[in-house]
Design an enzyme around this catalytic site. Structure first.
Site, PDB file in Angstrom:
ATOM      1  N   GLU A 106      70.345  46.481  28.906  1.00 10.76           N
ATOM      2  CA  GLU A 106      70.756  46.410  27.498  1.00 10.76           C
ATOM      3  C   GLU A 106      70.372  47.728  26.811  1.00 10.76           C
ATOM      4  O   GLU A 106      71.035  48.178  25.893  1.00 10.76           O
ATOM      5  CB  GLU A 106      70.073  45.214  26.819  1.00 10.76           C
ATOM      6  CG  GLU A 106      70.573  44.925  25.409  1.00 10.76           C
ATOM      7  CD  GLU A 106      69.875  43.757  24.744  1.00 10.76           C
ATOM      8  OE1 GLU A 106      69.054  43.101  25.400  1.00 10.76           O
ATOM      9  OE2 GLU A 106      70.154  43.524  23.556  1.00 10.76           O
ATOM     10  N   ARG A 165      58.605  41.169  34.495  1.00 13.01           N
ATOM     11  CA  ARG A 165      58.468  39.835  33.900  1.00 13.01           C
ATOM     12  C   ARG A 165      58.967  38.732  34.823  1.00 13.01           C
ATOM     13  O   ARG A 165      58.532  37.582  34.712  1.00 13.01           O
ATOM     14  CB  ARG A 165      59.190  39.794  32.551  1.00 13.01           C
ATOM     15  CG  ARG A 165      58.454  40.570  31.475  1.00 13.01           C
ATOM     16  CD  ARG A 165      59.251  40.639  30.201  1.00 13.01           C
ATOM     17  NE  ARG A 165      59.944  41.903  30.040  1.00 13.01           N
ATOM     18  CZ  ARG A 165      61.003  42.077  29.254  1.00 13.01           C
ATOM     19  NH1 ARG A 165      61.501  41.063  28.592  1.00 13.01           N
ATOM     20  NH2 ARG A 165      61.551  43.260  29.146  1.00 13.01           N
TER      21      ARG A 165
END
Ligand code: PRP
Ligand code: ADE
Length: 179
Positions: free
Chosen positions: A101, A64
């Protein structure tokens, strides 16, 4: 006008609860990319923030980070360097393993893509724990270059990324934040 642009950007980001796993609030930038006014505003605001700051190279992280880093590099008139997941770059690389994460991964950069003379801006879509960009910053430093700043479309301040990058001596900038 700046506040309106930021609102447009923020409203264009979709939020998906419990993706890719339970407890994660996923901030999805595909809806931003599919809204030309929001995408344009995002690139415009990043370019405005970093023009005339001596940036000589943009490093963007797969996948991204490419979607924001490359257009900003074109507009600033500097080279774009991809940091990729393990095994994707064909020439000699530096590697760094990092925590996400949700999970762990290894990133790589071509050794000859930046020099000790470069002032690098790191661009990614989102700052969460900071693991991705911390690993990226470490590789840039190993190549002898200076990291000017780390720029994000989205910051998640509760996840500690700003502090993690500060420990590396790197300041960061996020266009929008979600608590
Ligand atoms: C996501 C996102 C950031 C990173 C943020 O990428 O695009 O690069 O996680 O998390 P962090 O601050 O905790 O490191 P992901 O690894 O999911 O890969 P993708 O861009 O290929 O989807
Ligand atoms: N990458 C790491 N955490 C994320 C989140 N909450 N939303 C989207 N991408 C992420």
């Amino acid at each position: 006008a700046k506040e309106q642009q930021l609102q447009l950007i923020k409203e264009s980001i979709a939020t998906i609860p419990n993706y890719p796993k339970e407890g994660v609030l996923f901030r999805d930038i595909t809806t931003l990319l599919n809204d030309p006014a929001a995408y344009q505003a995002t690139i415009d605001m990043l370019v405005e923030h970093y023009q005339n700051k001596g940036v000589t190279k943009i490093v963007g992280t797969e996948a991204r980070g490419f979607l924001f880093g490359a257009p900003v590099a074109l507009r600033l008139g500097v080279g774009f360097v991809p940091v990729r997941k393990k095994g994707k770059l064909p020439r000699e690389v530096l590697s760094m393993t990092y925590d996400l994460e949700y999970g762990t991964d290894t990133l790589e950069i071509h050794k000859d893509s930046i020099t000790a003379q470069d002032n690098v801006l790191v661009v990614d879509d989102l700052l969460a724990t900071g693991g991705t960009v911390e690993a990226t910053v470490k590789m840039i430093k190993q190549l002898g270059a200076k990291v000017v700043d780390a720029a994000f479309v989205i910051g998640l301040p509760d996840l500690g990324g700003v502090e993690r990058l500060a420990k590396e001596g790197v300041t960061s900038y996020s266009l929008v934040e979600f608590p």
